[in-house]
Scaffold this motif. Structure first.
Motif, mmCIF file in Angstrom:
data_model
loop_
_atom_site.group_PDB
_atom_site.id
_atom_site.type_symbol
_atom_site.label_atom_id
_atom_site.label_comp_id
_atom_site.label_asym_id
_atom_site.label_seq_id
_atom_site.Cartn_x
_atom_site.Cartn_y
_atom_site.Cartn_z
ATOM 1 N N TRP A 24 0.822 -1.208 0.000
ATOM 2 C CA TRP A 24 0.000 0.000 0.000
ATOM 3 C C TRP A 24 0.855 1.257 0.000
ATOM 4 N N GLN A 25 1.936 1.232 0.756
ATOM 5 C CA GLN A 25 2.751 2.443 0.839
ATOM 6 C C GLN A 25 3.393 2.773 -0.510
ATOM 7 N N SER A 26 3.785 1.746 -1.258
ATOM 8 C CA SER A 26 4.319 1.985 -2.606
ATOM 9 C C SER A 26 3.227 2.472 -3.549
ATOM 10 N N ARG A 27 2.060 1.833 -3.485
ATOM 11 C CA ARG A 27 0.951 2.228 -4.357
ATOM 12 C C ARG A 27 0.567 3.695 -4.120
ATOM 13 N N ILE A 28 0.460 4.073 -2.852
ATOM 14 C CA ILE A 28 0.064 5.450 -2.538
ATOM 15 C C ILE A 28 1.182 6.427 -2.901
ATOM 16 N N GLY A 29 2.417 6.044 -2.580
ATOM 17 C CA GLY A 29 3.552 6.908 -2.912
ATOM 18 C C GLY A 29 3.680 7.141 -4.403
ATOM 19 N N ASN A 30 3.455 6.106 -5.198
ATOM 20 C CA ASN A 30 3.591 6.224 -6.650
ATOM 21 C C ASN A 30 2.513 7.097 -7.290
ATOM 22 N N ALA A 31 1.430 7.355 -6.552
ATOM 23 C CA ALA A 31 0.366 8.204 -7.088
ATOM 24 C C ALA A 31 0.738 9.690 -7.068
ATOM 25 N N ASN A 32 1.790 10.039 -6.329
ATOM 26 C CA ASN A 32 2.291 11.435 -6.301
ATOM 27 C C ASN A 32 1.212 12.433 -5.850
ATOM 28 N N PHE A 33 0.500 12.073 -4.794
ATOM 29 C CA PHE A 33 -0.518 12.997 -4.265
ATOM 30 C C PHE A 33 0.121 14.283 -3.731
ATOM 31 N N GLU A 34 1.368 14.182 -3.265
ATOM 32 C CA GLU A 34 2.008 15.362 -2.664
ATOM 33 C C GLU A 34 2.156 16.509 -3.661
ATOM 34 N N THR A 35 2.133 16.200 -4.952
ATOM 35 C CA THR A 35 2.325 17.252 -5.945
ATOM 36 C C THR A 35 1.070 18.094 -6.164
ATOM 37 N N ILE A 36 -0.063 17.699 -5.554
ATOM 38 C CA ILE A 36 -1.289 18.463 -5.772
ATOM 39 C C ILE A 36 -2.042 18.797 -4.495
ATOM 40 N N LEU A 37 -1.932 17.958 -3.450
ATOM 41 C CA LEU A 37 -2.656 18.255 -2.205
ATOM 42 C C LEU A 37 -2.053 19.474 -1.514
ATOM 43 N N PRO A 38 -2.880 20.314 -0.902
ATOM 44 C CA PRO A 38 -2.334 21.460 -0.145
ATOM 45 C C PRO A 38 -1.544 20.985 1.051
ATOM 46 N N SER A 39 -0.455 21.658 1.318
ATOM 47 C CA SER A 39 0.417 21.241 2.423
ATOM 48 C C SER A 39 0.374 22.258 3.558
#
Length: 292
Positions: A277-292
């Motif tokens: 799961w951690q690889s699947r979620i990491g590979n989705a690159n959510f950090e590039t769009i979610l507000p931080s």
């Protein structure tokens, strides 16, 4: 720290929910809620679709995740209603590119892809006593047509011991009520499923070759493979692509003339890690769009 609220209707098992929570707690205050909760105070609201009438506040970032396409009956119509009636989010999440194309929103909203994954509990255990010939884990509603697979199995091996794990439909229980070799295990916590899988000789992977099932990842197949189980099942377009990439011991239900020999297939560490799961979620690159 910004807040992130996952919203779901509790109608389907979502193993990704806890995986998401674990992944994002490093960056957000994570909450899991139902649609009737007050959602206005959260910075990010992440819906597992569904249809929701929620009207977001101006400051909120809205995510719509389509964990699967709509299921029969009227699957195509239900998907069309989702497309037309739901509000436009800031981000949509799909399992894969094909799923996105089938829903065909075509409105310029940002998209990310996140495939199904596995928790670290799904591992092959050596020297475990095998207590059943065949195990099935997953949905058993009428649209799944599981009886088509079970009838073939029983014709090949009438006294095969079979475990069915999940919520059984009443018609299925009635159909097999006189079979002492078929055990309806019922719903069990996800943490207990690896133990059951390791006690079986084969996994049953039956997915109707109809919309939308033939386009979606078979989570149970990933789980079977991670626990070393050879698999008996049918073929779909997704399945054919999958076993071309990951050569598993897969026996085509419609081609079997005799009961096969069970030989465990142990995944490499690299494959197991890529399915986590951690690889699947990491590979989705959510950090590039979610507000931080």
């Amino acid at each position: 720290m910004k807040s992130l609220c996952f919203v779901h209707q509790s109608k389907a098992q979502l193993p990704e929910l806890q995986a998401y929570a674990e992944y994002f707690r490093k960056q957000y205050h994570v909450v899991i809620n139902t649609p009737d909760a007050n959602l206005h105070g959260y910075d990010i609201v992440w819906f597992f679709m569904g249809y929701f009438r929620y009207q977001p506040m101006p400051h909120q970032f809205i995510v719509h995740e389509y964990a699967s396409l709509s299921t029969p009956p009227f699957a195509w119509l239900k998907d069309q209603l989702k497309q037309r009636l739901n509000i436009k989010p800031n981000l949509r999440v799909f399992q894969n590119q094909h799923q996105s194309e089938l829903l065909n929103f075509n409105d310029g909203i940002a998209v990310r892809f996140r495939d199904m994954g596995l928790s670290s509990q799904f591992v092959y255990q050596e020297n475990v006593d095998k207590k059943c010939d065949l195990i099935y884990v997953g949905a058993m509603d009428k649209s799944r047509q599981l009886e088509k697979a079970l009838d073939v199995v029983l014709k090949l091996r009438p006294h095969a011991s079979i475990w069915l794990v999940g919520q059984p439909a009443a018609y299925l229980q009635h159909r097999y009520q006189n079979y002492a070799n078929i055990r309806f295990v019922g719903v069990v916590p996800n943490s207990q499923i690896p133990t059951l899988l390791n006690q079986a000789k084969f996994g049953l992977n039956y997915v109707p070759n109809v919309y939308p099932y033939q386009f979606q990842t078979s989570t149970k197949l990933l789980e079977y493979a991670a626990c070393g189980l050879p698999v008996i099942g049918n073929r779909t377009s997704w399945l054919n692509s999958f076993i071309n990439t990951y050569p598993l011991q897969y026996h085509d239900l419609n081609q079997l003339m005799a009961w096969p020999q069970a030989t465990p297939t142990v995944l490499s560490d690299a494959v197991r890690e890529s399915w986590s799961w951690q690889s699947r979620i990491g590979n989705a690159n959510f950090e590039t769009i979610l507000p931080s």
